[in-house]
Enzyme design. Sequence first.
Site, PDB file in Angstrom:
ATOM      1  N   ARG A   1       0.852  -1.193   0.000  1.00 31.89           N
ATOM      2  CA  ARG A   1       0.000   0.000   0.000  1.00 31.89           C
ATOM      3  C   ARG A   1       0.885   1.240   0.000  1.00 31.89           C
ATOM      4  O   ARG A   1       1.736   1.390   0.876  1.00 31.89           O
ATOM      5  CB  ARG A   1      -0.926  -0.012   1.227  1.00 31.89           C
TER       6      ARG A   1
ATOM      7  N   HIS B   1      -3.288  10.813   0.416  1.00 27.34           N
ATOM      8  CA  HIS B   1      -2.808  10.606   1.780  1.00 27.34           C
ATOM      9  C   HIS B   1      -2.167  11.919   2.235  1.00 27.34           C
ATOM     10  O   HIS B   1      -0.974  11.984   2.507  1.00 27.34           O
ATOM     11  CB  HIS B   1      -1.853   9.415   1.842  1.00 27.34           C
TER      12      HIS B   1
ATOM     13  N   GLU C   1      -8.173   8.310   5.772  1.00 25.67           N
ATOM     14  CA  GLU C   1      -8.541   8.934   7.046  1.00 25.67           C
ATOM     15  C   GLU C   1      -9.101  10.353   6.925  1.00 25.67           C
ATOM     16  O   GLU C   1      -8.469  11.316   7.396  1.00 25.67           O
ATOM     17  CB  GLU C   1      -7.336   8.931   8.000  1.00 25.67           C
TER      18      GLU C   1
ATOM     19  N   ASN D   1      -8.061   1.727   9.307  1.00 21.52           N
ATOM     20  CA  ASN D   1      -6.798   1.954  10.017  1.00 21.52           C
ATOM     21  C   ASN D   1      -7.124   1.978  11.502  1.00 21.52           C
ATOM     22  O   ASN D   1      -8.047   2.677  11.912  1.00 21.52           O
ATOM     23  CB  ASN D   1      -6.182   3.300   9.646  1.00 21.52           C
TER      24      ASN D   1
ATOM     25  N   TYR E   1      -5.285   1.935  15.545  1.00 19.82           N
ATOM     26  CA  TYR E   1      -4.097   1.964  16.395  1.00 19.82           C
ATOM     27  C   TYR E   1      -4.419   1.878  17.888  1.00 19.82           C
ATOM     28  O   TYR E   1      -3.553   1.544  18.678  1.00 19.82           O
ATOM     29  CB  TYR E   1      -3.308   3.252  16.146  1.00 19.82           C
TER      30      TYR E   1
ATOM     31  N   GLU F   1      -4.076  -0.220   7.845  1.00 26.49           N
ATOM     32  CA  GLU F   1      -2.957   0.176   8.715  1.00 26.49           C
ATOM     33  C   GLU F   1      -3.200  -0.359  10.112  1.00 26.49           C
ATOM     34  O   GLU F   1      -4.301  -0.235  10.643  1.00 26.49           O
ATOM     35  CB  GLU F   1      -2.828   1.708   8.848  1.00 26.49           C
TER      36      GLU F   1
HETATM   37  C1  FCB Z   1      -2.141   7.163  10.502  1.00 23.90           C
HETATM   38  C2  FCB Z   1      -1.661   7.663   9.166  1.00 23.90           C
HETATM   39  C3  FCB Z   1      -0.294   7.177   8.781  1.00 23.90           C
HETATM   40  C4  FCB Z   1       0.650   7.090   9.956  1.00 23.90           C
HETATM   41  C5  FCB Z   1      -0.003   6.386  11.120  1.00 23.90           C
HETATM   42  C6  FCB Z   1       0.883   6.233  12.322  1.00 23.90           C
HETATM   43  O1  FCB Z   1      -3.081   8.058  11.025  1.00 23.90           O
HETATM   44  O2  FCB Z   1      -2.565   7.301   8.148  1.00 23.90           O
HETATM   45  O3  FCB Z   1       0.183   8.000   7.750  1.00 23.90           O
HETATM   46  O4  FCB Z   1       1.130   8.330  10.279  1.00 23.90           O
HETATM   47  O5  FCB Z   1      -1.170   7.048  11.493  1.00 23.90           O
END
Ligand code: FCB
Length: 428
Positions: free
Chosen positions: A71, A115, A160, A281, A283, A334
């Site tokens: 990607r 992006h 995002e 995505n 985290y 992600e």
């Molecule tokens: C996301 C982004 C990516 C990277 C990660 C840690 O929000 O899409 O570019 O910075 O966080």
Amino acid sequence: MSDFLWGAATAAYQIEGAVDEDGRGESIWDRFCATPGKVRAGETGSIACDFYHRYPEDIALMRELGIDAFRFSVAWPRVIPEGRGAVNDAGLDFYDRLVDELLAAGIQPFPTLYHWDLPQRLEDEGGWTARSTAEAFVPYAEAVVGRLGDRVTHWTTHNEPWVVAWLGYGWGEHAPGRTSEQDAVDAAHHVLLSHGWAADVIRRDVPDARVGIVLNLEHVDPATGSEADAAAAREVDGRANRWFLDPIFRGAYPEDVDLKPPVRDGDLAAVGARIDFLGINNYFRFVVREGPEIVEVPGGTRTDMGWEVHPESLYKLLRRVADEYAPPSIYITENGAAYADVRSHDGGVHDLERIDFLATHTDAVMRARDDGVPVDGYFVWSFLDNFEWAQGYAKRFGIVYVDYPTLERVPKDSFHWYRQRIESLQRV
Ligand code: FCB
């Protein structure tokens, strides 16, 4: 398991460098980085990982890793330097070479059209708060698809939209650095609108295209069992998740969220048109109490970003998105973690925490898949350590370490772990 895509993710401004080469125009991130006080230590993406020149070497590493898909994003200012108008063939040539090199290595290209590196010229005319930026996105998409559409099947419009809108226009933490909530709301709507319009054009020009959008989504837990905390959690969920999921899958903004997007006739039909896949995505999760206020749960393990490690929340998020929105297909586009990696005296990078993070999160994804959630792929963020936006080079997310002074690549222990993970699951 063979139809599951294992991949790694990156973005143009974070890895390419070469900001003045082959006719590339200025982006809002070039301008933001040049503005004192915006990016940690005044760092910029002007060299980054030098992927623009080193991509053949990096693709050789990807091949060793055994990923099925890569990607990356296309930089709008390379393709149309002024945002609208003349197409810069030299910019498109780079992505043409990149796609060919990936395919020759047996790796599926998985591009994202946007992006975050908006041509500065468009920002000068209002950026994403202006409807004309959404209009300019369409010929840009046409130019990229016209060049790569004979080899690329999976197309992602945006990465995002929440971050583009709120961090860029609402809170000023990202380019272009504006601080108005209404600007954020306007920007979010125009990003979504341009997604709908571009999806149409991609389908028209590439009949077998699979088109999707990438959202950052977070599972939200109330801090306690109180009704006030539950209401606060719902409010945060409304702004972070449903504000984007609802228009895309239901053609309407959520009624309980008190924001006023600049909707015109026909917009919601465009935004809500069928997509082939949803990119997620993820985290961290949110834990919320009355306010609403995001709270830190004591005792949790955290990454170098300060984000809580909580794989169960990824599982719950996937179940919820499948149950409530029924996307035909989901990719984790992600997921990953920053740690303060160092090269040890034996030359290696022994990132055991990242291995643990990736093991528990890929397990959570597989469990959701076993339970019937249509997850069709997982992309680790990131292939390389890279320019982490306002944090500069301080945060390392890669499974490949980059020694910035020399640009040498050093596969971390997590790289070797991921290679084995992919190999063993491909055999299932
Ligand atoms: C996301 C982004 C990516 C990277 C990660 C840690 O929000 O899409 O570019 O910075 O966080």
